[in-house]
Design a protein around this motif. Sequence first.
Motif, short mmCIF file in Angstrom:
data_model
loop_
_atom_site.label_atom_id
_atom_site.label_comp_id
_atom_site.label_asym_id
_atom_site.label_seq_id
_atom_site.Cartn_x
_atom_site.Cartn_y
_atom_site.Cartn_z
N ILE A 1 -3.45 -7.62 20.56
CA ILE A 1 -3.72 -7.26 21.96
C ILE A 1 -4.63 -8.31 22.60
CG2 ILE A 1 -4.87 -5.58 23.46
CD1 ILE A 1 -3.89 -3.40 21.49
N TYR A 2 -5.69 -8.68 21.87
CA TYR A 2 -6.63 -9.65 22.42
C TYR A 2 -5.95 -11.01 22.62
CZ TYR A 2 -10.88 -12.30 23.22
OH TYR A 2 -11.83 -13.09 23.81
N LEU B 1 -4.92 8.62 -0.45
CA LEU B 1 -5.87 8.73 0.66
C LEU B 1 -6.48 7.35 0.99
CD1 LEU B 1 -6.60 11.26 2.25
CD2 LEU B 1 -8.74 11.36 0.97
N TRP C 1 -4.81 1.94 21.19
CA TRP C 1 -4.08 1.44 20.02
C TRP C 1 -4.61 2.08 18.74
CZ3 TRP C 1 0.09 -0.67 18.13
CH2 TRP C 1 0.05 -1.18 16.85
N GLY D 1 -3.41 -4.97 15.25
CA GLY D 1 -3.08 -4.59 16.63
C GLY D 1 -4.14 -5.09 17.60
N TRP D 2 -5.40 -4.95 17.20
CA TRP D 2 -6.49 -5.42 18.07
C TRP D 2 -6.40 -6.94 18.27
CZ3 TRP D 2 -11.24 -2.22 15.93
CH2 TRP D 2 -11.16 -0.93 16.45
N HIS E 1 -5.25 4.41 0.10
CA HIS E 1 -4.17 3.52 0.56
C HIS E 1 -3.84 3.77 2.03
CE1 HIS E 1 -2.27 1.88 -3.33
NE2 HIS E 1 -3.54 2.12 -3.51
N GLN E 2 -3.80 5.06 2.39
CA GLN E 2 -3.45 5.39 3.78
C GLN E 2 -4.51 4.87 4.75
OE1 GLN E 2 -2.25 9.46 4.48
NE2 GLN E 2 -2.77 9.30 6.64
N TRP E 3 -5.77 4.98 4.37
CA TRP E 3 -6.82 4.52 5.28
C TRP E 3 -6.87 2.99 5.36
CZ3 TRP E 3 -8.42 6.99 9.15
CH2 TRP E 3 -8.46 8.39 9.12
N LEU F 1 0.83 -1.21 0.00
CA LEU F 1 0.00 0.00 0.00
C LEU F 1 0.86 1.26 0.00
CD1 LEU F 1 -2.73 -1.06 2.57
CD2 LEU F 1 -3.14 -0.47 0.18
N ILE F 2 1.94 1.22 0.78
CA ILE F 2 2.81 2.41 0.87
C ILE F 2 3.54 2.63 -0.46
CG2 ILE F 2 4.90 3.31 1.96
CD1 ILE F 2 3.97 2.03 4.56
N PHE G 1 -4.24 1.08 4.93
CA PHE G 1 -3.04 0.78 5.71
C PHE G 1 -3.33 0.96 7.22
CE2 PHE G 1 0.95 2.94 7.41
CZ PHE G 1 1.62 1.75 7.66
N THR G 2 -4.01 2.05 7.55
CA THR G 2 -4.37 2.30 8.96
C THR G 2 -5.32 1.22 9.46
OG1 THR G 2 -4.14 4.66 8.52
CG2 THR G 2 -5.25 4.06 10.56
N CYS H 1 0.36 5.75 11.57
CA CYS H 1 0.24 5.35 10.17
C CYS H 1 0.33 6.58 9.25
CB CYS H 1 -1.06 4.61 9.92
SG CYS H 1 -1.08 2.98 10.66
N THR I 1 -3.45 -1.96 10.12
CA THR I 1 -2.63 -1.83 11.33
C THR I 1 -3.49 -1.91 12.59
OG1 THR I 1 -1.20 -0.36 10.07
CG2 THR I 1 -0.87 -0.39 12.45
N VAL I 2 -4.62 -1.19 12.57
CA VAL I 2 -5.50 -1.20 13.74
C VAL I 2 -6.05 -2.61 13.97
CG1 VAL I 2 -7.72 -0.35 14.63
CG2 VAL I 2 -6.12 1.24 13.59
N THR J 1 -3.30 -10.84 25.44
CA THR J 1 -3.85 -10.68 26.80
C THR J 1 -4.53 -11.95 27.28
OG1 THR J 1 -4.23 -8.37 26.26
CG2 THR J 1 -5.30 -9.20 28.24
N PHE K 1 3.21 6.81 6.58
CA PHE K 1 2.80 6.92 5.18
C PHE K 1 3.39 8.17 4.53
CE2 PHE K 1 -0.08 6.77 1.61
CZ PHE K 1 -0.28 5.43 1.46
#
Lengths: 169, 180
Positions: A70-71, A52, B17, A66-67, A54-56, A42-43, A58-59, B25, A62-63, A74, B29
């Motif tokens: 974390i789950y 725009l 997070w 990460g979730w 691609h960035q979303w 994407l980058i 990508f985010t 990001c 990542t989110v 934990t 980016f």
Amino acid sequence: MEHDLVYLYTPGQLEQLRRGRRRWQWILLATLVPALGVSVWLILTADTRSSLVHQWVFTAVTVAWGWLAIYAYTFLIAGAARELDHAEMLADGSGQLLTGRVCITRTRIRLRGGLRLRRVTVQTKAGQKAFSVAESRVPALQKAGSDLTLYVAHGYVAGYQSPQGREAQ
Amino acid sequence: MRFLKNLGAIWHRLVLWAMVSVLFCAWVFGYVNDTRPEKKLVVFVQAPALADRELTLRLEEQIPQGIRMIRAHHMDYSLFDDEITRADVYILPRSAVEKYTDTFADADLDLPCAPMRLADGAPAWPIYDAAAGTGRCTEYITYAAPDGPNEDYFLVLSNQSTHLDDGLAAWLAERVYSID
């Protein structure tokens, strides 16, 4: 007397915990590779028109990863590790037997690090005493009945004496 | 049920997070996609509103050799990034042009209008006439705010531009001026 004890954590259950922990570690690693691959793609392929979106994406990737991490960490990795540590602590043989009427209360305790406990009271001739038992071991303890000889160590219920063992005594 | 209960126990970590990820990001980016000033042309606009992405896309329809990207930013962008210090072209209202005269370069542009000479001699080309309400790039730049001052706007070259010698700053200024 030791051989009459039924431990709440059997070797098979401990192995199951170890396997579950390892499996989730591999799942996290296995999902990290495609997540990283998608992110790098994407980058590197972003231009002014598509950046725009691609960035979303990508985010979002990542989110989401990460979730999941974390789950899984934990509750499935660190939780299993803590339960294994707990089981090892109980198996160090420094416990004592205690006979009485056992009541598993509704009081739930969650230790820092994720170990879930239930409060257990034992009505003995000398009075009432309170201990804790890992939430995952509650069904095993419930199956054993209510008039029991418990094997307790470090304030936790580690096992119980089987009816055959008690009769022999 | 257990899953939802677990989520409830760690919701604050998940929210934290997500918040950190959005910022991280965006930074990653932008950082990875950015390029050196020598390979980039930048125009900053101080106007009530700017369709920066649309103007960037329009400008990037023609990219000179050796340039990887062209960027159009509103002045507010300088709050997040120091790219303004490496800008090549500014579009500024008269009040700003007269205030920051020491930041503009002396250059010759092939434009159909005569430049206004500032106090230190630097030229500023009119790009928007407030009285007539006409100008260039009006599809992308809102020069007159309904409740704000109605000023003339000028096109100037930055004396900090890395593209003064190779003529690309002048090329960008002419390109901006050529857009209706």
